[in-house]
Design an enzyme around this catalytic site. Structure first.
Site, short mmCIF file in Angstrom:
data_model
loop_
_atom_site.label_atom_id
_atom_site.label_comp_id
_atom_site.label_asym_id
_atom_site.label_seq_id
_atom_site.Cartn_x
_atom_site.Cartn_y
_atom_site.Cartn_z
N LEU A 7 8.54 -2.29 7.06
CA LEU A 7 8.25 -2.09 5.65
C LEU A 7 8.57 -0.63 5.33
CD1 LEU A 7 6.91 -3.42 3.09
CD2 LEU A 7 4.94 -2.01 3.67
N TYR B 229 2.19 -8.45 -1.99
CA TYR B 229 1.06 -7.63 -2.41
C TYR B 229 1.40 -6.15 -2.36
CZ TYR B 229 -0.05 -6.19 2.41
OH TYR B 229 -0.01 -5.64 3.67
N GLU C 152 7.07 -0.39 13.87
CA GLU C 152 6.03 0.20 13.00
C GLU C 152 4.68 -0.34 13.45
OE1 GLU C 152 6.19 -1.29 8.95
OE2 GLU C 152 6.77 -3.28 9.64
N ARG D 74 1.68 -30.84 -2.86
CA ARG D 74 2.15 -29.76 -2.00
C ARG D 74 3.57 -30.09 -1.52
NH1 ARG D 74 2.45 -29.63 3.59
NH2 ARG D 74 2.25 -27.59 4.58
N ARG E 266 8.48 -1.14 -5.33
CA ARG E 266 8.50 -1.98 -4.12
C ARG E 266 7.96 -3.38 -4.43
NH1 ARG E 266 5.45 0.25 1.08
NH2 ARG E 266 3.64 -0.32 -0.17
N LYS F 287 6.90 -6.99 1.43
CA LYS F 287 5.45 -6.83 1.63
C LYS F 287 4.76 -8.16 1.33
CE LYS F 287 1.88 -3.28 0.99
NZ LYS F 287 1.51 -3.23 2.40
N HIS G 193 7.09 -28.04 0.42
CA HIS G 193 7.57 -26.79 1.01
C HIS G 193 8.50 -26.07 0.03
CE1 HIS G 193 5.81 -28.15 4.71
NE2 HIS G 193 6.12 -27.01 5.29
N1 PDD Z 1 -0.08 -1.48 4.53
N2 PDD Z 1 4.04 -1.03 7.46
C1 PDD Z 1 3.26 -2.11 7.19
C2 PDD Z 1 3.49 -3.37 7.95
C3 PDD Z 1 2.24 -2.01 6.21
O1 PDD Z 1 1.48 -3.08 5.93
C4 PDD Z 1 2.03 -0.77 5.54
C5 PDD Z 1 0.99 -0.60 4.48
C6 PDD Z 1 2.88 0.31 5.86
C7 PDD Z 1 2.75 1.65 5.18
O2 PDD Z 1 3.16 1.56 3.83
P1 PDD Z 1 2.57 2.53 2.69
O3 PDD Z 1 2.77 3.93 3.16
O4 PDD Z 1 3.35 2.19 1.50
O5 PDD Z 1 1.09 2.19 2.58
C8 PDD Z 1 3.87 0.14 6.82
C9 PDD Z 1 -1.15 -1.46 3.54
C10 PDD Z 1 -1.83 -0.14 3.42
C11 PDD Z 1 -2.10 -2.62 3.81
O6 PDD Z 1 -1.60 -3.67 4.21
O7 PDD Z 1 -3.31 -2.47 3.62
#
Ligand code: PDD
Length: 288
Positions: free
Chosen positions: A205, A31, A181, A102, A50, A149, A104
């Site tokens: 991320l 996403y 993070e 279904r 990304r 992501k 895997h």
């Molecule tokens: N999340 N690290 C993680 C695990 C994240 O899910 C996100 C962003 C970031 C920051 O990335 P960016 O600057 O590209 O938004 C770092 C989004 C906002 C969300 O899951 O809603």
């Protein structure tokens, strides 16, 4: 709300996804979350790059989800939902699609991915920026590919719930004694005059906001080091802040029981945050 599902724009209550969708059964999808201001997508090119990378890494066919198609889709959603003025966010999710029975392993070649997207109004969290926010720490129990992501967000959701229950803004993960993070944000700290954040390995991320902030910091002549820092270094840091699409630059004033920077937002987060918002929301957004 008008949403997008598999090529159609329809009311959210009329949008339905098969219970055999692999996003539902396996969390088998990726996403993006993109900000928009006055109808312009913010840093769209970086978000779509990304997205393409996430799709490639999990081997979901991404041919139909290029930058131009994604920006057109996002603009349609903003238009259809009356969001061409002020702040909004666009959410896009792509899964490996649905297949029966279904299994895997991946479904047969030719199984169409599912794409779902929506746009909604967004209220920037400016109030919190004035005083800064507390965060808590938790063990990083996620998988080894946090650079993708993916919609597999159970550890993130569980850790964020701990923050809510502790009255904190965010939970920041610790792996091997070092900060990785936040549950949905990246973390920076100013340690001995150097601006530090975890490097872009598989452990985090690579945030779009992180990249933009690093560029602003470097071009303002700040000393920057993409090097992970320890819990002890964070607790004695002069300044710290979270970055993300929804936070922009959010000063951190407490980490568990430790006060950061005397409990007041530092000068650097304020300066970087102002520069970021000027860059992003003053009609100069790139790639929109
Ligand atoms: N999340 N690290 C993680 C695990 C994240 O899910 C996100 C962003 C970031 C920051 O990335 P960016 O600057 O590209 O938004 C770092 C989004 C906002 C969300 O899951 O809603």
């Amino acid at each position: 709300m008008i949403v997008h599902l598999n090529g159609r724009f329809l009311a959210d209550r009329d949008a339905s996804i098969s219970p055999l969708d692999r996003g539902f059964l396996f969390g088998d999808g990726v996403y993006e979350v993109v900000r928009a201001f006055d109808g312009t997508l913010v840093e769209a090119a970086r978000h779509w790059t990304r997205l393409a990378r996430s799709l490639r890494e999990v081997r979901i066919p991404g041919g139909a989800f290029g930058a131009e198609a994604m920006s057109d889709l996002a603009r349609w959603l903003l238009e259809e939902n009356g969001l061409k003025r002020g702040h909004a966010i666009v959410y896009v999710e792509i899964t490996r699609g649905s297949a029966s029975p279904r299994t895997h392993h991946f479904p047969t070649a030719g199984t169409a991915p599912t794409i779902f997207a929506y746009a909604s109004p967004f209220v920037p969290v400016d109030g919190h920026r004035i005083h800064g926010v507390p965060i808590i720490l938790a063990p990083d129990e996620r998988w080894g590919r946090c650079d993708i992501k993916s919609v597999n967000l159970l550890p993130n959701a569980m850790a964020k719930q701990l923050a809510v229950e502790a009255g904190a803004w965010e939970t920041v993960f610790v792996r091997g004694g070092r900060i990785t993070e936040g549950t949905s944000s990246n973390l920076f700290a100013v340690i001995d005059g150097v601006l530090r954040t975890h490097p872009t390995t598989h452990a985090i991320l690579g945030g779009v906001t992180r990249d933009v902030v690093l560029e602003i910091a470097r071009s303002s002549g700040l000393t920057v080091d993409e090097a992970a820092f320890t819990v002890a270094e964070l607790e004695s840091a002069d300044e710290a802040y979270l970055t993300s699409t929804t936070n922009d630059v959010m000063p951190v004033v407490r980490v568990d029981a430790a006060t950061i920077g005397g409990g007041e937002p530092g000068a650097m987060p304020r300066r970087l945050g102002e520069a970021l918002r000027r860059l992003l929301y003053a009609g100069r957004a790139a790639g929109g």
